[in-house]
Design a protein around this motif. Structure first.
Motif, PDB file in Angstrom:
ATOM      1  N   GLY A   1      66.047  31.345  26.541  1.00  0.00           N
ATOM      2  CA  GLY A   1      66.499  30.489  25.448  1.00  0.00           C
ATOM      3  C   GLY A   1      65.540  29.341  25.188  1.00  0.00           C
ATOM      4  N   GLY A   2      64.998  28.748  26.250  1.00  0.00           N
ATOM      5  CA  GLY A   2      64.045  27.659  26.067  1.00  0.00           C
ATOM      6  C   GLY A   2      62.799  28.112  25.333  1.00  0.00           C
ATOM      7  N   LEU A   3      62.293  29.297  25.705  1.00  0.00           N
ATOM      8  CA  LEU A   3      61.105  29.803  25.025  1.00  0.00           C
ATOM      9  C   LEU A   3      61.431  30.192  23.587  1.00  0.00           C
ATOM     10  N   ARG A   4      62.624  30.750  23.390  1.00  0.00           N
ATOM     11  CA  ARG A   4      63.033  31.130  22.045  1.00  0.00           C
ATOM     12  C   ARG A   4      63.173  29.901  21.133  1.00  0.00           C
ATOM     13  N   ARG A   5      63.635  28.791  21.706  1.00  0.00           N
ATOM     14  CA  ARG A   5      63.757  27.555  20.930  1.00  0.00           C
ATOM     15  C   ARG A   5      62.387  27.089  20.430  1.00  0.00           C
ATOM     16  N   ILE A   6      61.387  27.214  21.271  1.00  0.00           N
ATOM     17  CA  ILE A   6      60.036  26.800  20.861  1.00  0.00           C
ATOM     18  C   ILE A   6      59.496  27.763  19.802  1.00  0.00           C
ATOM     19  N   ASP A   7      59.761  29.051  20.004  1.00  0.00           N
ATOM     20  CA  ASP A   7      59.329  30.033  19.005  1.00  0.00           C
ATOM     21  C   ASP A   7      59.989  29.759  17.655  1.00  0.00           C
ATOM     22  N   ASP A   8      61.274  29.382  17.684  1.00  0.00           N
ATOM     23  CA  ASP A   8      61.979  29.059  16.439  1.00  0.00           C
ATOM     24  C   ASP A   8      61.326  27.862  15.750  1.00  0.00           C
ATOM     25  N   ALA A   9      60.931  26.856  16.536  1.00  0.00           N
ATOM     26  CA  ALA A   9      60.311  25.661  15.955  1.00  0.00           C
ATOM     27  C   ALA A   9      58.974  26.025  15.304  1.00  0.00           C
ATOM     28  N   VAL A  10      58.204  26.888  15.959  1.00  0.00           N
ATOM     29  CA  VAL A  10      56.922  27.316  15.391  1.00  0.00           C
ATOM     30  C   VAL A  10      57.150  28.105  14.110  1.00  0.00           C
ATOM     31  N   ARG A  11      58.143  28.989  14.135  1.00  0.00           N
ATOM     32  CA  ARG A  11      58.427  29.795  12.950  1.00  0.00           C
ATOM     33  C   ARG A  11      58.875  28.912  11.780  1.00  0.00           C
ATOM     34  N   LYS A  12      59.711  27.902  12.076  1.00  0.00           N
ATOM     35  CA  LYS A  12      60.141  26.995  11.012  1.00  0.00           C
ATOM     36  C   LYS A  12      58.956  26.214  10.446  1.00  0.00           C
ATOM     37  N   ALA A  13      58.040  25.832  11.316  1.00  0.00           N
ATOM     38  CA  ALA A  13      56.849  25.128  10.840  1.00  0.00           C
ATOM     39  C   ALA A  13      56.009  26.040   9.948  1.00  0.00           C
ATOM     40  N   GLU A  14      55.924  27.324  10.338  1.00  0.00           N
ATOM     41  CA  GLU A  14      55.191  28.286   9.505  1.00  0.00           C
ATOM     42  C   GLU A  14      55.859  28.444   8.151  1.00  0.00           C
TER      43      GLU A  14
END
Length: 409
Positions: free
Chosen positions: A326-339
């Motif tokens: 979940g922690g890694l997924r949260r960071i991936d979500d933040a990167v995707r939102k930035a994209e």
């Protein structure tokens, strides 16, 4: 006597307006100069012209319903026809005539859209009825078929209505299909008692196999075997309630014995995976450094490298898996939102729309400022107040529009 292209003031103070049908009196002026009278009635004309312009903007810039638009046109036409004002009233009537033609065209478009919607609704309901009839004739999975028929009824209710005759005929076919399905299902279950003894024997065999596997330590193969036995159990049908409950209790007890033993072994195995968890904790800490995302492309590249390290570490204990993933997924979500945000900022169509809004508001403010200056110079307090209020609103809108535009830079 004072005159202008659209009206005049007679010697007795009567004010006239000129139209294509001739002159007509629109009021009288007993105090002041004739020019003041004409200016007063010109302002009355400007108010009417503003109303016509606003209606034109609403018709061309919004989805104003034809009936509402037509009522507004009629009301304005009456106001212009009987207006106590001096100005080119014939031009205003001509503009209202053009709007009437536009409303007629829009009414035809609405009618065409409504006809298309009805045609689409009819196609939807014909498809619903056809599927219901296929289920009524061919279905053998009673639970799924019954559920699907209920869904079809809900789809029918959600669809738009069509003409009454077609609606009634299609509903009659849908009702007949549901009735036919119900009769076939009832007949099927009426004969089911004859099969239940065979089902009981089949499930006795399944339970015997399950109990024979309860002490197995071949975890993978035995788990697959239990899944297969469960599939057979479901496919076998139902025995009588008493036999079903007794056999299921035995089957579940054997299955639970095996899976509880497997869980205990896996729990011991998880202890050996804590080193992996510690490694992933460190990787997760590195991943946290990506936040907040300021460069989406660089963040994605960094995250890709982190994911490679993550996968190379291997599994972790089950109770820690969700938190770490979940922690890694949260960071991936933040990167995707930035994209996604970066993509939106680079969207030329959205930026063009935002720029058009800003330009339009700036032009409107310039016009209002000019109008305010004229009103102040003429000492028209009412016009000054109205212009100031309009300017306040437009400037507020402009600030919001400029903030939106700035998001694209």
């Amino acid at each position: 006597m004072s005159t202008d292209p659209w009206g005049r003031v007679d010697d007795d103070g009567t004010v006239y307006v000129r139209t294509a049908e001739g002159e007509r009196a629109v009021g009288s002026w007993q105090a002041g100069e004739p020019e003041e009278a004409l200016a007063y009635f010109h302002r009355k004309y400007d108010e009417l012209a503003t109303q016509v312009e606003l209606l034109e903007q609403r018709l061309r810039g919004t989805d104003l319903p034809p009936a509402q638009a037509e009522a507004s046109i009629v009301k304005l036409r009456e106001a212009v026809t009987d207006a106590h004002a001096v100005g080119d009233l014939d031009a205003l009537l001509a503009r209202l005539g053009s709007l009437t033609e536009l409303v007629a065209k829009r009414r035809e478009e609405v009618r065409a859209a409504r006809d298309a919607a009805r045609a689409e609704a009819r196609a939807v309901k014909e498809r619903i009825v056809a599927e219901a009839e296929r289920i009524a004739e061919d279905a053998t999975h009673w639970k799924a078929g019954g559920e699907r028929l209920r869904q079809l009824v809900e789809e029918w209710k959600a669809a738009d209505r069509i003409d009454r005759v077609t609606e009634a005929a299609l509903w009659k076919r849908l009702s007949a299909a549901r009735t036919a399905f119900a009769k076939r299902r009832k007949a099927y279950f009426a004969g089911l008692d004859e099969q239940r003894e065979g089902v009981r024997a089949a499930k006795e065999r399944i339970v015997a196999e399950a109990e024979a596997l309860a002490d197995s330590t071949d975890w993978g193969a035995t788990a697959s075997a239990y899944r297969e036995l469960m599939r057979q159990w479901k496919a076998a049908g139902r025995a009588s309630r008493e036999a079903e409950d007794e056999l299921w209790a035995r089957f579940k007890a054997a299955q639970d014995q095996f899976f509880q033993a497997r869980s205990a072994v896996f729990a011991e195995r998880d202890a050996s995976l804590r080193e992996n968890a510690e490694a992933k904790e460190l990787i997760l800490a590195d991943a946290e450094k990506i936040l907040p995302v300021t460069d989406a492309r660089a963040a994605r590249a960094a995250l890709r490298h982190i994911l490679e390290r993550w996968e190379a570490v291997g599994p972790v204990p089950r109770e820690m898996r969700d938190r770490l993933e979940g922690g890694l997924r949260r960071i991936d979500d933040a990167v995707r939102k930035a994209e996604e945000a970066e993509w939106k900022r680079s969207n030329p169509e959205a930026r063009a729309r935002a720029q058009d809004t800003v330009n339009q508001l700036r032009r409107s403010i310039e016009q209002l400022e000019a109008r305010l200056a004229k009103a102040r110079a003429a000492g028209r307090e009412k016009d000054v107040k109205e212009s100031e209020e309009a300017l306040t609103a437009r400037r507020s809108w402009l600030e919001e529009a400029e903030r939106t535009l700035a998001e694209f830079s």
